[in-house]
Design a protein around this motif. Structure first.
Motif, PDB file in Angstrom:
ATOM      1  N   ALA A 287      -4.371  11.416   2.391  1.00 15.80           N
ATOM      2  CA  ALA A 287      -4.902  11.210   1.042  1.00 15.80           C
ATOM      3  C   ALA A 287      -3.882  10.556   0.117  1.00 15.80           C
ATOM      4  N   MET A 288      -2.615  10.823   0.355  1.00 17.19           N
ATOM      5  CA  MET A 288      -1.591  10.277  -0.540  1.00 17.19           C
ATOM      6  C   MET A 288      -1.503   8.767  -0.442  1.00 17.19           C
ATOM      7  N   TYR A 289      -1.645   8.229   0.770  1.00 20.48           N
ATOM      8  CA  TYR A 289      -1.691   6.774   0.896  1.00 20.48           C
ATOM      9  C   TYR A 289      -2.888   6.240   0.114  1.00 20.48           C
ATOM     10  N   LEU A 290      -4.013   6.944   0.257  1.00 21.64           N
ATOM     11  CA  LEU A 290      -5.230   6.507  -0.418  1.00 21.64           C
ATOM     12  C   LEU A 290      -5.070   6.584  -1.936  1.00 21.64           C
ATOM     13  N   TRP A 291      -4.384   7.612  -2.405  1.00 18.94           N
ATOM     14  CA  TRP A 291      -4.151   7.747  -3.842  1.00 18.94           C
ATOM     15  C   TRP A 291      -3.329   6.567  -4.360  1.00 18.94           C
ATOM     16  N   LEU A 292      -2.266   6.241  -3.623  1.00 21.24           N
ATOM     17  CA  LEU A 292      -1.434   5.120  -4.052  1.00 21.24           C
ATOM     18  C   LEU A 292      -2.255   3.838  -4.078  1.00 21.24           C
ATOM     19  N   LEU A 293      -3.146   3.708  -3.096  1.00 20.33           N
ATOM     20  CA  LEU A 293      -3.992   2.521  -3.039  1.00 20.33           C
ATOM     21  C   LEU A 293      -4.977   2.487  -4.206  1.00 20.33           C
ATOM     22  N   ALA A 294      -5.640   3.625  -4.426  1.00 16.81           N
ATOM     23  CA  ALA A 294      -6.730   3.629  -5.404  1.00 16.81           C
ATOM     24  C   ALA A 294      -6.237   3.655  -6.845  1.00 16.81           C
ATOM     25  N   SER A 295      -5.051   4.208  -7.048  1.00 18.64           N
ATOM     26  CA  SER A 295      -4.581   4.353  -8.430  1.00 18.64           C
ATOM     27  C   SER A 295      -4.482   2.999  -9.119  1.00 18.64           C
ATOM     28  N   GLY A 296      -3.871   2.048  -8.404  1.00 22.23           N
ATOM     29  CA  GLY A 296      -3.719   0.723  -9.009  1.00 22.23           C
ATOM     30  C   GLY A 296      -5.056   0.072  -9.288  1.00 22.23           C
ATOM     31  N   LEU A 297      -5.971   0.246  -8.355  1.00 19.57           N
ATOM     32  CA  LEU A 297      -7.289  -0.373  -8.507  1.00 19.57           C
ATOM     33  C   LEU A 297      -7.991   0.159  -9.741  1.00 19.57           C
TER      34      LEU A 297
ATOM     35  N   PHE B 209      -1.801  -3.949  -0.929  1.00 22.67           N
ATOM     36  CA  PHE B 209      -1.313  -2.835  -0.106  1.00 22.67           C
ATOM     37  C   PHE B 209      -0.729  -3.402   1.178  1.00 22.67           C
ATOM     38  N   MET B 210      -1.483  -4.302   1.812  1.00 18.46           N
ATOM     39  CA  MET B 210      -1.043  -4.904   3.065  1.00 18.46           C
ATOM     40  C   MET B 210       0.249  -5.695   2.869  1.00 18.46           C
ATOM     41  N   LEU B 211       0.336  -6.447   1.779  1.00 20.99           N
ATOM     42  CA  LEU B 211       1.546  -7.222   1.513  1.00 20.99           C
ATOM     43  C   LEU B 211       2.749  -6.294   1.328  1.00 20.99           C
ATOM     44  N   GLY B 212       2.524  -5.168   0.666  1.00 17.84           N
ATOM     45  CA  GLY B 212       3.608  -4.205   0.514  1.00 17.84           C
ATOM     46  C   GLY B 212       4.134  -3.780   1.871  1.00 17.84           C
TER      47      GLY B 212
ATOM     48  N   ALA C 210      11.991  -0.742  -2.613  1.00 17.33           N
ATOM     49  CA  ALA C 210      12.086  -1.273  -3.978  1.00 17.33           C
ATOM     50  C   ALA C 210      11.859  -2.783  -3.984  1.00 17.33           C
ATOM     51  N   LEU C 211      12.494  -3.472  -3.034  1.00 15.44           N
ATOM     52  CA  LEU C 211      12.341  -4.919  -2.978  1.00 15.44           C
ATOM     53  C   LEU C 211      10.901  -5.307  -2.689  1.00 15.44           C
TER      54      LEU C 211
ATOM     55  N   ALA D 203      -0.067  -0.176  -5.226  1.00 14.33           N
ATOM     56  CA  ALA D 203      -0.660  -0.461  -3.921  1.00 14.33           C
ATOM     57  C   ALA D 203       0.436  -0.787  -2.916  1.00 14.33           C
ATOM     58  N   ALA D 204       1.391  -1.601  -3.338  1.00 10.70           N
ATOM     59  CA  ALA D 204       2.466  -2.002  -2.441  1.00 10.70           C
ATOM     60  C   ALA D 204       3.260  -0.789  -1.973  1.00 10.70           C
ATOM     61  N   LEU D 205       3.447   0.169  -2.879  1.00 10.17           N
ATOM     62  CA  LEU D 205       4.177   1.378  -2.508  1.00 10.17           C
ATOM     63  C   LEU D 205       3.458   2.096  -1.378  1.00 10.17           C
ATOM     64  N   GLY D 206       2.140   2.209  -1.510  1.00 10.10           N
ATOM     65  CA  GLY D 206       1.364   2.841  -0.443  1.00 10.10           C
ATOM     66  C   GLY D 206       1.559   2.128   0.878  1.00 10.10           C
ATOM     67  N   GLY D 207       1.488   0.822   0.841  1.00  9.84           N
ATOM     68  CA  GLY D 207       1.664   0.059   2.071  1.00  9.84           C
ATOM     69  C   GLY D 207       3.058   0.183   2.634  1.00  9.84           C
ATOM     70  N   ALA D 208       4.060   0.063   1.748  1.00  9.76           N
ATOM     71  CA  ALA D 208       5.452   0.089   2.195  1.00  9.76           C
ATOM     72  C   ALA D 208       5.821   1.426   2.805  1.00  9.76           C
ATOM     73  N   LEU D 209       5.360   2.508   2.194  1.00 12.44           N
ATOM     74  CA  LEU D 209       5.700   3.825   2.731  1.00 12.44           C
ATOM     75  C   LEU D 209       5.093   4.032   4.106  1.00 12.44           C
ATOM     76  N   GLY D 210       4.020   3.318   4.382  1.00 11.72           N
ATOM     77  CA  GLY D 210       3.362   3.507   5.665  1.00 11.72           C
ATOM     78  C   GLY D 210       3.939   2.651   6.780  1.00 11.72           C
ATOM     79  N   THR D 211       4.783   1.691   6.433  1.00 12.43           N
ATOM     80  CA  THR D 211       5.237   0.725   7.436  1.00 12.43           C
ATOM     81  C   THR D 211       5.838   1.326   8.702  1.00 12.43           C
ATOM     82  N   PRO D 212       6.683   2.335   8.615  1.00 11.14           N
ATOM     83  CA  PRO D 212       7.263   2.839   9.865  1.00 11.14           C
ATOM     84  C   PRO D 212       6.272   3.556  10.770  1.00 11.14           C
ATOM     85  N   VAL D 213       5.158   3.995  10.210  1.00 12.66           N
ATOM     86  CA  VAL D 213       4.293   4.851  11.032  1.00 12.66           C
ATOM     87  C   VAL D 213       2.866   4.360  11.201  1.00 12.66           C
TER      88      VAL D 213
END
Lengths: 311, 440, 285
Positions: free
Chosen positions: C15-25, C43-46, C66-67, C201-211
């Motif tokens: 849900a947290m990824y979804l929250w990061l995604l939806a909040s910006g929208l 999100f994907m670009l992040g 951050a970058l 949105a980017a934060l949501g995407g970036a945090l998910g990158t390793p997994v």
């Protein structure tokens, strides 16, 4: 008079196409005709009534699966097509009642959800729809009226003429609808809902009518698909397929009669030709969409018509 | 929306003219771009096959989480074509390949097949990654009068239903089908008496259903004591498998059977590691885990021993089996050309081109009916071993082992080791075929 | 019982990824009145930028995030300043169409730049390991995600409630004309809000990158979920987006466990029902 001549020329051109076109070209033309019908119905809802639906593919799917199921047990082309269209009409009537109460973003989101509900049914209801494999082995059933005639459809040319005939009929009917009091009322509602209501128009009733007709057109386009491809799979119901008539109409011109048709031709040809040379077709389409929205909201047709590009 | 448009006769005429003009140009454009691509006219009595160029039309998935497979098919086919053309081609004619993106959509695959066969002039078709696309393309082959050699799509229905049952003889498949995921896994794990409780994490589409159904059916025959305790289904575009993994782990399985493949497969395994799965279970069978992209993706974790030797896999070909000169030569050439190890799709595509060459040389004809007769019953030595194209269903029979994912000092990426080899006859299904009951 | 609790916790991290995604929208819709179809693509670009910095160039994980946020903020800036801004006074339909065009562009651009194959970086070592929750191993990384999501929620709330910028944004959201009249530079503010939404949105995407899977097309896959959440919560309502994300996240986790057959259908049904009965969403006024 000149208009009639032009249309006649176009019809003759399409009628003799099989004489000089290869099989692939006929296949492409059939698909263009299907997209044109799909887009025409969509534009009744969007250009003329002011409602942007992102779920028309759902009704396309109902038409396609409906026709396919019928043809698999009773291989008669007319029955299959009429059955598919009827089912799509019923579906759009029922869902229309639920959708047209809302407008703008909410309407768009609601149609998106219903379209995707149909998609998930098509994907998961294996027993009925074949699941992600879809329905296979659908026959290109003969065109028959029992006791009167029976025409074999195995040749692509024969089926092409059926599709052409039905498409011309659908386009002609659309013309009549637009010119009729119904068509004018819809535009009136699009331009000002309150004014229309003040004049005594039942806004809801007319919107529902528009929605149902759009659904019937989507269903017709869908019903014509299974005999062509012999398979129907769930992606026909996906929202990305709903986006096709939207893009085609935008490309051709939203506020015009011919816009959806011109747009369908361009959209289909563009994709067909671009993918032969590059795998990056999405970015080409995306750039075209952005350019059109930013500068040519009247679409290609407006480039030819001086009075069209007001916005 | 303020604007109202009244359609005047003049504007309609202009629109119609524009439409006709555009359409004519467009259609002529299609014709034109096809003109220069139609098969070259026969040079009198010079080439045995009657053409200068033999056209091969291929397709696969070039983008999305499964994109590597399309690349591999292209790479394998290109390598074969280059080798063959360098040696003079086939009976003096050269091969030419055109490759298109099927986008994992059956409608696109069908359109590509039609385009390649009728417009571009392909003499033979090959490819197709997804089972859904294969099931859609198969039935139109008689109309197109072309053979398609299916290189990846694994559904048993393609050969069992469309060929054996419906008699669509234009379908051939060179790749091992889902018997690999289902039956081979069962043969391996029937020998582990301690692994009794099995769970599945599977693709929520036909591939997953059939792999799981086959695995259960076959294993149960040999080991009536096993139980299937849990199953989780993951649709296309699942990015996060934690819910699926934790759902099946709640049932305390001894072993897990999983189908998500390619990029999804790698992330599934990574998330499973994160959830401590490999501390608890005794074995994890990653069906197509022997595929190069997965082995590359998990190499760090394998090197660190995170899978505790419990990760098993198979593929439709692995580059370290069989230990034959043909295979060695193929792997070396592929690595030299592309700087990567060949995936099973690459080997399948590479061998496909050589099968086509053999068939063309045998019949000295481009006619589909002749070529069908040539490939049916053909026994041919390929990189992946000797393949026999069974006449009953046009499926190529060849053995691919399963094994543990290990580090072998001979290779820079993990490979399958501790190989369990079974003769193909032992785990392929044979006619008469009973339909597979694929419940959820 | 433990199974339900554990599955719920997994659902919470999803849900947290979804929250990061939806909040910006939802912020962008609430303030600018624009429903950004291409939000999932941000999100994907992040995710892709984070992969490049962290996975390819070996930059420190936190710095990479951050970058990546900065990079996507730039993309968002360009999108709003040069494209969206010019069609604010047009029909909503054109905004949907324009942003849909951007989905197509981003999907292919990502393919052209990074290739069509899924991207798999190394796992940051300080996040490996598990903690025991109700007797079962729960990944430290998922705990981190839950923490991050909650932290961002608090941060965003503080931003909009307590800061001067937040007050300007809220004023512009409720009455654009009035806000402009009292001297707020609306166009600049809007650009800033859009870039801010893009960063979330980017934060949501970036945090998910390793997994999680990073591949072309995940943007289009995510946007539908984002729509569902914002609709349920109420378009423009931040609290609603948070609750909506919790609902969708935990529902999908329980769906896998308890009723796998019609999970997809169920989610869209809920969206339709909310739209029909209370289109403003659970928290919309």
């Amino acid at each position: 008079m000149k208009t009639r001549l032009a249309i006649l020329f176009l019809i003759i051109f399409l009628a003799v196409l099989p004489a000089f076109a290869g099989k692939y070209l006929l296949y492409v033309t059939i698909h263009i005709l299907l997209l044109s019908i799909f887009s025409l119905g969509f534009n009744l809802l969007f250009g003329y009534t002011g409602l942007l639906s992102f779920g028309q593919a759902g009704f396309y799917a109902v038409g396609a699966y409906g026709c396919a199921k019928i043809l698999l047990v009773y291989p008669s082309l007319l029955v299959g097509i009429l059955g598919g269209v009827a089912l799509a009409g019923v579906a759009s009537l029922v869902l229309g009642v639920l959708c047209i109460r809302h407008t703008r973003i909410y309407f768009s989101m609601l149609t998106l959800s219903f379209g995707m509900m149909i998609f998930s049914l098509a994907w998961k209801w294996r027993d009925m729809t074949g699941g992600d494999d879809g329905l296979v082995g659908i026959p290109r059933a003969p065109l028959e009226v029992p006791g009167v005639f029976k025409i074999n459809m195995a040749a692509m040319e024969s089926y092409y003429y059926v599709v052409l005939g039905l498409s011309l009929l659908a386009i002609y009917l659309f013309q009549r609808i637009i010119r009729s009091p119904l068509g004018l009322t819809l535009q009136g509602i699009r331009d000002s809902e309150t004014r229309a209501a003040c004049v005594g128009v039942s806004v809801r009733k007319y919107r529902l009518l528009s929605f149902t007709i759009a659904g019937l057109y989507a269903g017709l386009a869908g019903a014509l698909l299974p005999p062509l491809e012999s398979t129907v799979t769930p992606p026909v119901a996906h929202w990305s397929h709903s986006a096709e008539p939207v893009l085609a109409t935008l490309l051709g011109g939203i506020y015009t009669f011919a816009g959806p048709i011109v747009g369908s031709v361009l959209f289909y040809l563009l994709k067909d030709i671009i993918v032969r040379f590059t795998e990056y077709w999405l970015i080409c389409l995306g750039v075209i969409v952005v350019v059109l929205v930013m500068g040519f909201r009247g679409g290609v047709v407006s480039i030819f018509l001086k009075e069209g590009s007001r916005r | 929306m303020r604007e109202r448009k009244r359609i005047s006769r003049r504007t309609f005429l202009k629109t119609a003219a524009a439409g006709i003009g555009g359409m004519t140009l467009g259609l002529k454009g299609i014709e034109a771009s096809a003109q220069d691509k139609t098969p070259a006219k026969a040079k009198p009595a010079r080439k045995a096959l009657g053409v200068d160029v033999i056209k091969l039309g291929g397709q696969g998935v070039i983008s999305g989480a499964h994109a590597d497979y399309g690349w591999q098919i292209q790479a394998g086919a290109t390598l074969a074509v280059e080798e063959i053309n360098a040696k003079g081609g086939v009976l003096g004619s050269k091969f030419e390949v055109k490759f298109m993106d099927e986008e994992l959509k059956p409608a696109v695959a069908v359109k590509n097949a039609r385009y390649l066969a009728t417009e571009w002039g392909a003499h033979l078709l090959f490819g197709v990654d997804s089972s859904g696309s294969a099931m859609a393309v198969g039935p139109i082959l008689p109309e197109l009068d072309r053979i398609c050699m299916f290189v990846h799509a694994s559904t048993h229905r393609l050969t069992e239903e469309l060929v054996a049952d419906k008699g669509i003889k234009q379908i051939f498949r060179i790749a091992a089908p889902v018997y690999q995921e289902g039956n081979l896994a069962a043969l391996i794990f029937k020998e582990f008496p301690n692994i009794k409780r099995w769970a599945g994490i599977h693709c929520d589409y036909e591939y997953g259903y059939s792999a799981w159904a086959l695995f259960k059916d076959t294993l149960k025959k040999y080991r009536p004591d096993v139980e299937f305790v849990s199953i989780a289904w993951a649709p296309f575009w699942t990015m996060d498998f934690s819910s699926h993994i934790s759902a099946v782990m709640a049932a305390n399985p001894d072993g897990i059977h999983a189908t998500p493949w390619a990029g999804e497969g790698v992330m599934l395994l990574r998330q499973a590691l994160m959830l401590g799965v490999f501390d608890k279970i005794q074995a994890w069978f990653q069906c197509m885990g022997g595929s190069v992209d997965i082995l590359e993706g998990i190499s760090r974790e394998v090197e660190a021993g995170k899978f505790k030797n419990k990760l098993w896999a198979t593929a439709r070909y692995i580059h370290n089996y069989p230990d034959t000169p043909e295979n060695k030569k193929f792997v070396e050439s592929f690595r030299k050309r592309w700087n990567r190890f060949p995936n099973y799709s690459a080997e399948n595509a590479y061998s496909t081109i050589y099968v086509f060459k053999a068939a063309l040389e045998k019949t000295r004809s481009l006619k589909t009916a002749d070529l069908i007769k040539a490939i049916e019953g053909m026994k041919i030595m390929t990189a992946g071993g000797e393949r026999f194209f069974r006449p009953e269903d046009h499926q190529a029979i060849y053995a691919v082992p399963g094994g543990r994912v290990v580090i072998d000092p001979k290779y820079p990426i993990p490979v399958l080791g501790d190989l369990k080899v079974f003769p193909a006859q032992a785990y392929y299904r044979h006619p008469p075929f009973e339909p597979l009951k694929m419940g959820k | 019982m433990e199974t339900l609790a554990f599955q719920g916790l997994i659902g919470l991290s999803v849900a947290m990824y979804l929250w990061l995604l939806a909040s910006g929208l939802t912020i962008v819709f609430g303030v600018l009145g624009v429903l950004n179809f291409a939000h999932g693509s941000l999100f994907m670009l992040g995710a892709y930028f984070a992969f490049t910095f962290y996975g390819l160039w070996g930059v420190n994980f936190w710095l990479a995030i951050a970058l990546s946020l900065l990079s996507v903020a730039v993309v968002g800036y360009l999108m709003e300043r040069f494209f969206l801004r010019h069609i604010y006074n047009q029909d909503h339909a054109y905004q949907l169409l324009l942003t849909f065009g951007f989905i197509l562009i981003f999907d292919d651009a990502v393919k052209m730049i990074w290739g069509g194959v899924a991207k798999i970086p190394a796992m940051p070592s300080f996040f490996e390991g598990t903690v025991s929750v109700v007797g079962r191993p729960f990944p430290v990384y998922n705990l981190f995600i839950i923490g991050a999501g909650l932290f961002v929620a608090v941060l965003v709330w503080l931003l909009f409630e307590k800061t001067w910028w937040g007050k300007m944004v809220r004023a512009s959201a409720s009455d654009r004309e009035m806000a402009g009249a009292i001297g707020i530079n609306i166009p600049t503010l809007f650009t800033g809000v859009f870039a801010f939404g893009a960063m979330l949105a980017a934060l949501g995407g970036a945090l998910g990158t390793p997994v999680r899977v990073v591949a072309p097309g995940i943007g289009a896959a995510m946007i539908i979920q984002a729509f569902i959440i914002t609709v349920i919560g109420g378009l423009g309502n931040l609290k609603g987006a948070f609750v909506g994300a919790l609902i969708v996240g935990t529902l999908s986790a329980y769906g896998v466990l308890l009723f796998p057959v019609f999970e997809l259908f169920l989610i869209f049904l809920i969206m339709a029902v909310v739209l029909m009965i209370k289109p403003q969403g659970l928290f919309g006024g």
